[in-house]
Design an enzyme around this catalytic site. Structure first.
Site, PDB file in Angstrom:
ATOM      1  N   CYS A   1      66.880  74.140  16.043  1.00 37.99           N
ATOM      2  CA  CYS A   1      67.279  73.248  17.141  1.00 37.99           C
ATOM      3  C   CYS A   1      67.916  71.963  16.640  1.00 37.99           C
ATOM      4  O   CYS A   1      68.787  71.410  17.296  1.00 37.99           O
ATOM      5  CB  CYS A   1      66.079  72.923  18.024  1.00 37.99           C
ATOM      6  SG  CYS A   1      64.728  72.170  17.113  1.00 37.99           S
TER       7      CYS A   1
ATOM      8  N   GLU B   1      61.133  70.211  25.209  1.00 37.57           N
ATOM      9  CA  GLU B   1      61.743  70.071  23.879  1.00 37.57           C
ATOM     10  C   GLU B   1      62.932  71.023  23.880  1.00 37.57           C
ATOM     11  O   GLU B   1      62.767  72.237  23.737  1.00 37.57           O
ATOM     12  CB  GLU B   1      60.738  70.454  22.782  1.00 37.57           C
ATOM     13  CG  GLU B   1      59.501  69.568  22.711  1.00 37.57           C
ATOM     14  CD  GLU B   1      59.788  68.171  22.167  1.00 37.57           C
ATOM     15  OE1 GLU B   1      60.873  67.951  21.585  1.00 37.57           O
ATOM     16  OE2 GLU B   1      58.913  67.300  22.326  1.00 37.57           O
TER      17      GLU B   1
HETATM   18  P1  NAD Z   1      64.819  80.100  25.746  1.00 36.30           P
HETATM   19  O1  NAD Z   1      64.921  78.914  26.625  1.00 36.30           O
HETATM   20  O2  NAD Z   1      65.634  81.294  26.060  1.00 36.30           O
HETATM   21  O3  NAD Z   1      63.292  80.594  25.657  1.00 36.30           O
HETATM   22  C1  NAD Z   1      62.211  79.711  25.412  1.00 36.30           C
HETATM   23  C2  NAD Z   1      60.956  80.253  26.080  1.00 36.30           C
HETATM   24  O4  NAD Z   1      61.187  80.349  27.474  1.00 36.30           O
HETATM   25  C3  NAD Z   1      60.522  81.626  25.612  1.00 36.30           C
HETATM   26  O5  NAD Z   1      59.111  81.677  25.543  1.00 36.30           O
HETATM   27  C4  NAD Z   1      61.034  82.551  26.690  1.00 36.30           C
HETATM   28  O6  NAD Z   1      60.210  83.700  26.824  1.00 36.30           O
HETATM   29  C5  NAD Z   1      60.935  81.669  27.921  1.00 36.30           C
HETATM   30  N1  NAD Z   1      61.924  82.025  28.944  1.00 36.30           N
HETATM   31  C6  NAD Z   1      63.161  82.549  28.753  1.00 36.30           C
HETATM   32  N2  NAD Z   1      63.782  82.742  29.924  1.00 36.30           N
HETATM   33  C7  NAD Z   1      62.921  82.334  30.887  1.00 36.30           C
HETATM   34  C8  NAD Z   1      62.984  82.274  32.306  1.00 36.30           C
HETATM   35  N3  NAD Z   1      64.051  82.695  32.974  1.00 36.30           N
HETATM   36  N4  NAD Z   1      61.906  81.780  32.957  1.00 36.30           N
HETATM   37  C9  NAD Z   1      60.844  81.338  32.293  1.00 36.30           C
HETATM   38  N5  NAD Z   1      60.730  81.364  30.953  1.00 36.30           N
HETATM   39  C10 NAD Z   1      61.746  81.861  30.250  1.00 36.30           C
HETATM   40  O7  NAD Z   1      65.135  79.561  24.286  1.00 36.30           O
HETATM   41  P2  NAD Z   1      65.236  80.389  22.951  1.00 36.30           P
HETATM   42  O8  NAD Z   1      66.481  81.208  22.978  1.00 36.30           O
HETATM   43  O9  NAD Z   1      63.945  81.067  22.665  1.00 36.30           O
HETATM   44  O10 NAD Z   1      65.408  79.192  21.896  1.00 36.30           O
HETATM   45  C11 NAD Z   1      66.645  78.592  21.644  1.00 36.30           C
HETATM   46  C12 NAD Z   1      66.779  77.245  22.315  1.00 36.30           C
HETATM   47  O11 NAD Z   1      65.621  76.477  22.103  1.00 36.30           O
HETATM   48  C13 NAD Z   1      67.923  76.421  21.748  1.00 36.30           C
HETATM   49  O12 NAD Z   1      68.574  75.727  22.777  1.00 36.30           O
HETATM   50  C14 NAD Z   1      67.218  75.446  20.824  1.00 36.30           C
HETATM   51  O13 NAD Z   1      67.938  74.259  20.554  1.00 36.30           O
HETATM   52  C15 NAD Z   1      65.959  75.194  21.572  1.00 36.30           C
HETATM   53  N6  NAD Z   1      64.896  74.731  20.692  1.00 36.30           N
HETATM   54  C16 NAD Z   1      64.458  73.457  20.800  1.00 36.30           C
HETATM   55  C17 NAD Z   1      63.489  72.993  19.920  1.00 36.30           C
HETATM   56  C18 NAD Z   1      62.968  71.583  19.990  1.00 36.30           C
HETATM   57  O14 NAD Z   1      61.938  71.313  19.370  1.00 36.30           O
HETATM   58  N7  NAD Z   1      63.601  70.678  20.699  1.00 36.30           N
HETATM   59  C19 NAD Z   1      62.970  73.856  18.956  1.00 36.30           C
HETATM   60  C20 NAD Z   1      63.453  75.146  18.884  1.00 36.30           C
HETATM   61  C21 NAD Z   1      64.417  75.596  19.762  1.00 36.30           C
END
Ligand code: NAD
Length: 453
Positions: free
Chosen positions: A242, A208
């Site tokens: 998002c 997602e």
């Molecule tokens: P992110 O990808 O930085 O982090 C998401 C998760 O991944 C967190 O639990 C984080 O700890 C983990 N993570 C981060 N870096 C990692 C790595 N190198 N290896 C493994 N895991 C890692 O995203 P964010 O900044 O928390 O959220 C923002 C993004 O999420 C935006 O792009 C937004 O559009 C998207 N988002 C999508 C939805 C949806 O339902 N489609 C909902 C909310 C947010």
């Protein structure tokens, strides 16, 4: 316990078949509902600490949505989990066909910080309703909410549900494990990494993700109402959503009226100084605050956008007269900045959207059925609304998910159950007769086969 032991323990518990029992699943969902109810104040406080979310928003977009999802599952789990009888073609006579819904096993749920409660618990509801065990990894950036989630879920046996907190190192360790399924919500950049890690074990995944979601305002739209609904959807959680409208594509004939109406509603909702309004959410951390302030300072024709470094609030910033080459059009904004682009030809606007990655959401404000149909027919996107923003994801009966770079797979309501299940198809043959047509020798049988098939 270290992560390998947690996964091992969950797999062993899953093998006891306890989670397959539908009454067990229903009881766990009821237990979860009651636990959330008894921790409501803690959740409100945590969301305030992490994001300065007012209680109204916290209930509207996080706690309330989770209740809806839980109630849907508690009500429908028996019928969702039931073995389904499926039609069988005559040529297989005598036989009957069925679909069984198996759980997947031990699943990993990784969630982001922007709706840290809802985006962790909603997928968990799907996982539990389908009979899985779950390792839950909330975002490390929303620390207070992560703690409350742990406090709530620690009431379950860790072999069934286990919350793992931590940052990068923990994520890396988790992704080394062989899960039966990974449900990831976050950025496309990390999504790619998850897919790469999952490929090593051929683990199925749902991603997602995010991206830039356009919002088209047609000449025929009710401008005042459109501006009101767009300002609401954009400024929920200070734009850290998002599916927030990322940018506006407004018809040039109504652009000025629309921008004026947007300004009016921003002031009506948050006053003349939103950056000091206690009911206006803050930016999650210094990194994102600086990133957004830099975007504003690099832009021209900015209306609003004052920042408050002490509280990390940023007033809504409309960036007027943008083009697809503007700096604010490079990446997903994920904050209270709204680029305004105008168009004169709808076909060109559609082509510009289609030249970019497929959006997670798209919003179209119009009173013309022809325009609505044209947009829905010619743009592929995750989901969206006509004449509103955001609320498509608050309907448990509508599945939610992206397409292309905005994600793969879907959930909510019945789709959550399906996403966390394997559909096992079974054809049961009767023994009282055995028609010889399919067996060799095939001599002179093809005519009959052609008739049957
Ligand atoms: P992110 O990808 O930085 O982090 C998401 C998760 O991944 C967190 O639990 C984080 O700890 C983990 N993570 C981060 N870096 C990692 C790595 N190198 N290896 C493994 N895991 C890692 O995203 P964010 O900044 O928390 O959220 C923002 C993004 O999420 C935006 O792009 C937004 O559009 C998207 N988002 C999508 C939805 C949806 O339902 N489609 C909902 C909310 C947010």
């Amino acid at each position: 316990m270290n992560i390998t032991e947690i996964v091992k323990a969950q797999k062993a518990y899953f093998s006891t078949y306890e989670t397959r029992d539908v009454s067990f699943r229903k009881n766990q969902l009821i237990k979860l509902l009651n636990l959330i109810k008894s921790h409501e104040e803690d959740i409100f406080q945590a969301l305030k600490d992490d994001l300065n979310k007012p209680n109204f928003e916290a209930y509207e977009t996080e706690i309330g949505m989770v209740y809806e999802e839980l109630k849907f599952m508690i009500k429908n789990i028996k019928s969702l989990a039931k073995v389904k009888k499926i039609k069988t073609p005559l040529m297989h006579f005598p036989s009957k066909s069925y679909q069984y819904h198996d759980p997947l096993g031990c699943v990993l749920i990784m969630s982001p910080w922007n709706y840290p409660f809802q985006l962790t618990i909603s997928p968990l509801i799907g996982a539990l309703s389908a009979g899985n065990c779950a390792v839950v990894k909330p975002s490390n950036y929303a620390k207070a909410t992560s703690k409350v989630i742990k406090k709530i879920l620690d009431n379950f046996n860790s072999e069934y549900i286990c919350v793992v907190e931590g940052g990068r190192e923990v994520n890396t360790m988790l992704l080394e494990e062989k899960f039966d399924f990974i449900f990831f919500t976050g950025s496309p950049t990390v999504g790619k990494l998850i897919m790469e890690k999952a490929a090593k074990h051929l683990t199925p995944i749902v991603l997602e993700l995010g991206g830039k979601s356009p919002c088209i305002v047609d000449e025929t739209a009710n401008i005042d109402l459109s501006a009101k609904r767009i300002a609401w959807g954009k400024l929920l959680n200070s734009g850290q959503t998002c599916v927030a409208p990322d940018y506006i594509l407004v018809h040039e004939n109504v652009k000025n009226a629309f921008v004026t109406a947007l300004q009016k509603y921003i002031t009506l909702f948050y006053g003349t100084n939103p950056e000091t309004n206690t009911e206006y959410p803050k930016i999650i951390n210094q990194h994102h605050f600086d990133r957004l302030c830099e975007l504003i300072s690099k832009s021209t024709d900015v209306i609003g956008g004052k920042s408050n470094p002490e509280t990390m609030q940023i007033a809504p910033a409309l960036v007027d007269n943008c083009t697809f080459d503007s700096v604010v059009m490079e990446d997903e904004i994920f904050g209270p900045i709204l680029p305004i682009l105008s168009y004169s030809n709808l076909d060109h606007a559609i082509t510009s959207i289609n030249n970019r990655p497929k959006p997670l959401a798209l919003y179209c404000f119009t009173q013309s059925i022809a325009v609505e149909k044209k947009i829905l027919r010619s743009i592929i996107f995750g989901g969206g609304c006509i004449n509103d923003t955001i609320i498509h994801l608050a309907n448990s009966h509508l599945s939610f998910g992206g397409v292309g770079e905005s994600g793969m797979g879907r959930y909510h309501g019945k789709e959550s159950f399906n996403t966390f299940s394997h559909t096992k198809s079974i054809l049961k043959k009767g023994n009282f007769i055995d028609i010889n047509v399919r067996y060799a020798p095939y001599k002179n049988k093809i005519k009959l086969l052609k008739k049957i098939l």
